[in-house]
Design an enzyme around this catalytic site. Structure first.
Site, short mmCIF file in Angstrom:
data_model
loop_
_atom_site.label_atom_id
_atom_site.label_comp_id
_atom_site.label_asym_id
_atom_site.label_seq_id
_atom_site.Cartn_x
_atom_site.Cartn_y
_atom_site.Cartn_z
N GLN A 178 0.83 -1.21 0.00
CA GLN A 178 0.00 0.00 0.00
C GLN A 178 0.86 1.27 0.00
O GLN A 178 0.48 2.28 -0.60
CB GLN A 178 -0.91 -0.02 1.24
CG GLN A 178 -2.10 0.88 1.16
CD GLN A 178 -3.25 0.31 0.34
OE1 GLN A 178 -3.61 -0.84 0.51
NE2 GLN A 178 -3.81 1.10 -0.55
N LYS A 214 -2.64 -0.99 6.64
CA LYS A 214 -3.64 -2.03 6.34
C LYS A 214 -4.06 -2.66 7.65
O LYS A 214 -3.32 -2.60 8.64
CB LYS A 214 -3.02 -3.09 5.43
CG LYS A 214 -4.04 -3.92 4.67
CD LYS A 214 -4.51 -3.26 3.39
CE LYS A 214 -5.63 -4.04 2.75
NZ LYS A 214 -5.99 -3.53 1.43
N ASP A 241 -11.84 -4.01 2.15
CA ASP A 241 -11.01 -4.95 1.38
C ASP A 241 -11.83 -6.24 1.38
O ASP A 241 -13.07 -6.18 1.57
CB ASP A 241 -9.63 -5.12 2.04
CG ASP A 241 -8.65 -5.92 1.16
OD1 ASP A 241 -8.11 -5.35 0.21
OD2 ASP A 241 -8.44 -7.13 1.41
N ASN A 244 -16.12 -7.41 -5.13
CA ASN A 244 -16.19 -6.00 -5.53
C ASN A 244 -15.32 -5.69 -6.74
O ASN A 244 -15.79 -5.10 -7.73
CB ASN A 244 -15.80 -5.13 -4.33
CG ASN A 244 -15.67 -3.68 -4.70
OD1 ASN A 244 -14.58 -3.20 -4.97
ND2 ASN A 244 -16.78 -2.96 -4.77
P1 NAP Z 1 -14.37 -9.31 -2.03
O1 NAP Z 1 -15.45 -8.41 -2.49
O2 NAP Z 1 -14.44 -9.90 -0.68
O3 NAP Z 1 -14.22 -10.46 -3.13
C1 NAP Z 1 -13.18 -11.39 -3.11
C2 NAP Z 1 -13.47 -12.42 -4.18
O4 NAP Z 1 -12.35 -13.28 -4.32
C3 NAP Z 1 -14.67 -13.32 -3.85
O5 NAP Z 1 -15.31 -13.69 -5.03
C4 NAP Z 1 -13.97 -14.51 -3.20
O6 NAP Z 1 -14.71 -15.72 -3.26
C5 NAP Z 1 -12.75 -14.62 -4.06
N1 NAP Z 1 -11.70 -15.34 -3.34
C6 NAP Z 1 -11.19 -15.04 -2.12
N2 NAP Z 1 -10.26 -15.96 -1.77
C7 NAP Z 1 -10.23 -16.84 -2.80
C8 NAP Z 1 -9.47 -18.00 -3.05
N3 NAP Z 1 -8.57 -18.46 -2.16
N4 NAP Z 1 -9.67 -18.65 -4.23
C9 NAP Z 1 -10.57 -18.18 -5.14
N5 NAP Z 1 -11.32 -17.09 -4.94
C10 NAP Z 1 -11.14 -16.44 -3.79
O7 NAP Z 1 -12.92 -8.57 -2.10
P2 NAP Z 1 -12.44 -7.44 -3.11
O8 NAP Z 1 -12.59 -6.14 -2.43
O9 NAP Z 1 -13.04 -7.68 -4.45
O10 NAP Z 1 -10.86 -7.73 -3.14
C11 NAP Z 1 -10.28 -8.65 -4.07
C12 NAP Z 1 -8.79 -8.39 -4.17
O11 NAP Z 1 -8.57 -7.03 -4.62
C13 NAP Z 1 -7.98 -8.51 -2.88
O12 NAP Z 1 -6.68 -8.96 -3.19
C14 NAP Z 1 -7.92 -7.07 -2.39
O13 NAP Z 1 -6.83 -6.86 -1.50
C15 NAP Z 1 -7.71 -6.36 -3.71
N6 NAP Z 1 -8.06 -4.93 -3.71
C16 NAP Z 1 -9.30 -4.51 -3.36
C17 NAP Z 1 -9.60 -3.16 -3.40
C18 NAP Z 1 -10.97 -2.64 -3.11
O14 NAP Z 1 -11.19 -1.44 -3.29
N7 NAP Z 1 -11.93 -3.47 -2.74
C19 NAP Z 1 -8.61 -2.24 -3.76
C20 NAP Z 1 -7.35 -2.70 -4.14
C21 NAP Z 1 -7.09 -4.06 -4.11
P3 NAP Z 1 -15.45 -16.29 -1.93
O15 NAP Z 1 -16.63 -15.40 -1.76
O16 NAP Z 1 -15.77 -17.70 -2.27
O17 NAP Z 1 -14.46 -16.18 -0.80
#
Ligand code: NAP
Length: 448
Positions: free
Chosen positions: A114, A129, A169, A244
Site C-alpha cells: 500500500q 492495512k 477490502d 467488488n
Molecule cells: P471481495 O469483495 O471480498 O471479493 C473477493 C473475491 O475473491 C470473492 O469472489 C472470493 O470468493 C474470491 N476469493 C477469495 N479468496 C479466494 C481463493 N482463495 N480462491 C478463489 N477465490 C477467492 O474482495 P475485493 O474487495 O473484491 O478484493 C479482491 C482483491 O482485490 C484482494 O486482493 C484485495 O486486496 C484487492 N483490492 C481490493 C480493493 C478494493 O477497493 N476493494 C482495492 C485494491 C485491491 P469467496 O466469496 O468464495 O471467498
C-alpha cells in the site's frame, strides 16, 4: 526467482530473520527489492539514510482482542490488526480485510504494498492495512454488526482523518464500513466523515468508490492497449473472483467492447462464451450472497467447474481479481500457452514471483497491482477531498478524475521504466516510481 543486488539481499535476509514465518510479507518485500538495484546505484543518499531498511519496518503495529457474542449467545474471540506502515506522504491509508486467513504476515504484506501504491497515485496518503481473522460468511447482519462494533471499540483510538483512514477490502464492504463508522461516531461524538472511506452515498461516501478498483484496473489495461494502438474490442477476457473488484472490472470490460468469458469464487468458476451476464452475477453475489454455481443454475448457457483453475480458460487478457498467489508458475504457463498477451493484477499480489518471471520471459505484458489496482485507493483519496470540502461530485466528474489518475499512473510507470533502462517493464516502473516519491519524503522529514 531473480537475484538481488548484494546490499538489497542483506536487507532481504534481515527482513526474513526479523519477521519469521510471515511469508507473504517476505514475498512483497522481495518483489520491490528486485527493482531497486538501479535506484541504489544512482542515489547513494537513500542507502546512507537507510531508507529501504526503515521502509521495511512499520511505524506502528497494533494487535488486539475482539470479543463478541454470536446469535446463540456464545462468546466468540477474534484477533484484530492494524499495521500503520508509513506516513511520510500523508495519514496511513489502506483497507481492512475480514477473512479467516488473516494474520500479521498478510496484513504486513498488504500494508507494505500500500505504501508504494499510494505513492504512485501522486496523492497525499501514507500506507497501512488492517483486518481480522473474523469470517463474515454465514454470519447474520446482527452478528456482523456486533463484531464490527467490538472491533472499532479498540481501533477507534488509533484512527483520525489526519492519522489513519481505513477502507474496505476482502470481506469488508459498505455494510461493514457502516457499522464501523457508526461505532466510531458514537464513541468519539464526532461526525468525522474523513476518518473512513467506502462510505454509503447518503452518509459521506463518494460516487464511483464502489466501482473504482475494478474500473481503474480496466482503465489501466486500456492505456496499455492504446499504447500498442489496440482496444478491448473483440478481446476475450478472464476475470477471477466475483467480489467488488471483479464485478466492476467485468462491467467496464463489457462497456469498452471486450467479452469476459469466465469468473470465479473460492468454490469454482463459471464459463459463458457469449459473455458473463453482469445483472445475474450481481443478483447472485450482491443480493443473495450466494455461490458462483448459483450463476450457472440461472444461466443455461453457462458451465460451472468445481475446481479452482480458471486459468485454463483461454483468453487474450487475464485479470486476477480474487486474492494473493492465485496465479502460480504452472498457471502462468497455461495462460502463455493459450495465447494470453496481457495480465493485470486487480487483486493484491495475485501472481507469484515465478509467474511474473515467466510472463516477462514470454513477452506477456504484466501490470502489477500497485499500479493497476490503485484506482480504489485513489478514489478513496477523492472521497477524503469531498469530505474535507463538504462537497459531493457527480458520477461523471469522479469517473473522469479516476480515468485521468489511471492514465497518469500508467505514463509514470512507462517513463520511469525508460529512465532506468527497462523500457516497457511496468513492474520496474511502478516499483521505482512508487519508491522514489516516498523515499524523498522520508529524507526530507529526517530520521523519524
Ligand atoms: P471481495 O469483495 O471480498 O471479493 C473477493 C473475491 O475473491 C470473492 O469472489 C472470493 O470468493 C474470491 N476469493 C477469495 N479468496 C479466494 C481463493 N482463495 N480462491 C478463489 N477465490 C477467492 O474482495 P475485493 O474487495 O473484491 O478484493 C479482491 C482483491 O482485490 C484482494 O486482493 C484485495 O486486496 C484487492 N483490492 C481490493 C480493493 C478494493 O477497493 N476493494 C482495492 C485494491 C485491491 P469467496 O466469496 O468464495 O471467498
Amino acid at each position: 526467482m531473480y537475484d538481488l543486488h548484494e546490499k538489497l539481499s542483506d536487507i532481504y535476509a534481515e527482513v526474513v530473520r526479523r519477521n519469521a514465518g510471515e511469508t507473504e510479507f517476505h514475498q512483497a518485500v522481495y518483489e520491490i527489492l528486485t527493482s531497486l538495484a538501479p535506484v541504489v546505484a544512482k542515489h547513494p543518499e537513500y542507502a546512507e539514510a537507510e531508507v529501504i531498511r526503515r521502509l521495511c519496518e512499520p511505524e506502528r503495529q497494533i494487535i488486539f482482542r475482539v470479543p463478541w457474542l454470536d446469535d446463540q449467545g456464545v462468546v466468540q474471540i477474534n484477533r484484530g490488526f492494524r499495521v500503520e506502515f508509513n506516513s511520510a506522504l500523508g495519514p496511513f491509508k489502506g483497507g481492512l480485510r475480514f477473512h479467516p486467513s488473516v494474520y500479521l504476515g498478510i496484513v504486513k504484506f498488504l500494508g507494505f504494498e500500500q505504501i508504494f501504491k499510494n505513492s504512485l497515485t501522486g496523492m497525499p496518503i501514507g500506507g497501512g492495512k488492517g483486518g481480522s481473522d473474523f469470517d463474515p460468511k454465514g454470519r447474520s447482519n446482527r452478528e456482523v454488526m456486533r463484531f464490527c462494533q467490538s472491533f472499532m471499540t479498540e481501533l477507534y483510538r488509533h484512527l483520525g482523518e489526519y492519522t489513519d483512514v481505513p477502507a474496505g477490502d476482502i470481506g469488508v464492504g459498505t455494510r461493514e464500513i457502516g457499522y464501523l463508522f457508526g461505532q466510531y461516531k458514537r464513541i468519539t461524538n464526532r461526525y468525522e466523515s474523513g476518518v473512513m472511506t467506502g462510505k454509503g452515498l447518503t452518509w459521506g461516501g463518494s460516487r464511483v468508490r464502489t466501482e473504482a478498483t475494478g474500473y481503474g484496473t480496466v482503465f489501466f489495461v486500456d492505456e496499455i492497449l492504446k499504447a500498442d494502438k489496440q482496444s478491448f474490442e473483440g478481446k476475450r477476457v478472464v476475470v477471477s473472483g466475483s467480489g467488488n473488484v471483479a464485478i466492476y472490472a467485468i462491467d467496464k470490460v463489457h462497456e469498452l467492447g471486450g467479452t469476459v468469458v469466465a469468473c470465479s469464487d473460492s468454490s469454482g468458476f463459471v464459463v459463458e462464451d457469449a459473455g458473463i451476464d453482469l445483472e445475474t452475477l450481481k443478483e447472485v453475489k450482491e443480493i443473495r450472497r450466494g455461490r458462483i454455481s448459483d450463476y450457472a443454475d440461472l444461466r443455461p448457457a453457462a458451465q460451472f467447474h468445481g475446481d479452482s483453475n480458471i486459468w485454463k480458460v483461454p483468453c487474450d487478457i487475464a485479470l486476477p481479481c480474487a486474492t494473493q498467489n492465485e496465479i502460480t508458475g504452472a498457471d502462468a504457463t497455461l495462460l502463455i500457452d493459450s495465447g494470453c498477451r496481457i495480465v493485470a493484477e486487480g487483486a493484491n499480489m495475485p501472481c507469484t514471483p515465478d509467474a511474473i518471471k515467466l510472463f516477462d520471459e514470454a513477452g506477456v505484458t504484466f501490470a502489477p497491482g500497485k499500479a493497476a489496482n490503485a484506482g480504489g485507493v485513489a478514489t478513496s483519496a477523492l472521497e477524503m477531498q469531498q469530505n474535507a470540502s463538504r462537497d459531493s461530485w457527480t458520477f461523471d466528474v469522479t469517473e473522469t478524475r479516476l480515468a485521468e489518475i489511471m492514465a497518469r499512473i500508467h505514463d509514470t510507470c512507462l517513463a520511469t521504466a525508460d529512465e532506468y533502462g527497462q523500457p516497457g517493464n511496468y513492474v520496474a516502473g511502478a516499483n521505482i516510481a512508487g519508491f522514489i516519491r516516498v523515499a524523498d519524503a522520508m529524507l526530507a522529514l529526517g530520521l523519524v
